[in-house]
Design an enzyme around this catalytic site. Structure first.
Site, PDB file in Angstrom:
ATOM      1  N   GLU A 127      64.206  47.869  62.068  1.00 15.02           N
ATOM      2  CA  GLU A 127      64.684  48.014  63.445  1.00 15.02           C
ATOM      3  C   GLU A 127      65.597  46.845  63.835  1.00 15.02           C
ATOM      4  OE1 GLU A 127      61.316  50.816  65.595  1.00 15.02           O
ATOM      5  OE2 GLU A 127      61.210  48.653  65.903  1.00 15.02           O
ATOM      6  N   ASP A 169      51.942  50.235  61.864  1.00 13.22           N
ATOM      7  CA  ASP A 169      52.176  48.807  62.095  1.00 13.22           C
ATOM      8  C   ASP A 169      50.895  48.006  61.890  1.00 13.22           C
ATOM      9  OD1 ASP A 169      54.851  49.223  62.675  1.00 13.22           O
ATOM     10  OD2 ASP A 169      54.485  49.500  64.812  1.00 13.22           O
ATOM     11  N   THR A 185      51.774  55.191  52.734  1.00 11.92           N
ATOM     12  CA  THR A 185      50.780  55.601  53.716  1.00 11.92           C
ATOM     13  C   THR A 185      50.950  57.088  54.025  1.00 11.92           C
ATOM     14  OG1 THR A 185      52.240  54.940  55.536  1.00 11.92           O
ATOM     15  CG2 THR A 185      50.680  53.294  54.717  1.00 11.92           C
TER      16      THR A 185
END
Length: 298
Positions: A142, A241, A209
């Site tokens: 990001e 996160d 994941t």
């Protein structure tokens, strides 16, 4: 393994504007929402909070705007015990925001990067000492790709392992693929990575994941799977996160990869029990108690 590891996180700092609604709007449709709240967010800041709560001394390198959101977010990170000396203020761009719509145990997110996209390699140079002192560096996508790439180069210079969370997904330079220690994509991001000619060379670096299905990873030429823990779900926004912050803290403390992944899977499971990316992030003690009660998943 009693000493706290030092984890430096380079990434985004956002204010999350969260709406809960009974039904996701279709294109051109207006629906009534149920609740609106603001929560501290941004993948970088989220992972910093997770790592701090889960036992690490955390340095945060990032950028906010000279506005109310930026001031509030910096104060929030300090309250979480995070070293914010690496956070710069940009006078031309607003603090980043994420618009999050929650409905039916799922989410849709629009991110406006703002000051996050002003985080340059020059700013990384100003904080090289934080990277040098680290046990692990954790970075996401990001912020500008050139800054991510430069960060990994600096970490390599100081022989500090790097976890790269390739989200939101972008094509990664070959140099990044070669220098990063681990990659933590979800299933969609892993599929995109799979199209890269270097994928087979970096397969042992991939920790994928899969949400409620658990985690796939490779070790010594073998593929392993750790199932997820089944819990009541309220908001999945911060689960990834939490996993990344936990993984950085665990690896930084010297745990083996299987141990670190198992712990991180439990932390992610606990994180979905509350609203807000950071709201449900557990402490190390909470995860340890959870693991004692649940044991290892099979």
């Amino acid at each position: 393994m009693t000493n706290k590891p030092i984890v430096t996180i380079i990434g985004s700092i956002n204010m999350d504007l969260t709406i809960t609604t009974q039904t996701m709007p279709m294109q051109g449709e207006t629906v009534l929402g149920k609740h609106f709240s603001t929560f501290p967010g941004g993948k970088g800041a989220n992972q910093a909070v997770a790592a701090a709560r889960l036992g690490a001394n955390v340095n945060m390198i990032g950028m906010v705007g000279a506005d109310a959101f930026g001031d509030k977010l910096s104060k929030h990170l300090r309250k979480e015990g995070i070293n914010d000396s690496g956070i710069s203020i940009d006078n031309e761009a607003s603090t980043g925001i994420a618009n999050i719509i929650l409905s039916e145990n799922d989410n849709r997110i629009i991110v406006v990067p703002g000051a996050n996209y002003r985080l340059s390699p020059n700013i990384i140079d100003q904080h090289r000492h934080l990277i040098k002192e680290s046990d692990v560096v954790l970075v996401q996508l990001e912020i500008p790709m050139e800054t991510v790439n430069y960060t990994v180069q600096v970490a390599k210079e100081f022989q500090v392992p790097v976890i790269l969370n390739p989200a939101p997904y972008q094509d990664l330079p070959d140099e990044l693929l070669e220098l990063a220690t681990y990659f933590t994509p979800n299933e969609i991001e892993a599929e995109a990575l799979n199209s890269n000619p270097l994928f087979m060379k970096i397969q042992e670096k991939i920790i994928m994941t899969q949400g409620e299905k658990g985690v796939h990873y490779f070790l010594n030429g073998k593929e392993y799977h750790i199932p997820s823990y089944q819990v009541g779900v309220k908001d999945t926004t911060g689960a990834g996160d939490t996993f990344n912050g936990a993984l950085a803290a665990q690896l930084g403390q010297g745990h083996s990869l299987p141990e670190a992944i198992r712990f991180s899977t439990a932390a992610a499971a606990l994180s979905v029990s509350k609203i807000g990316a950071q709201g449900g992030m557990p402490t190390k003690q909470m995860v340890e108690q959870f693991l004692q009660e649940r044991g290892s998943v099979q």
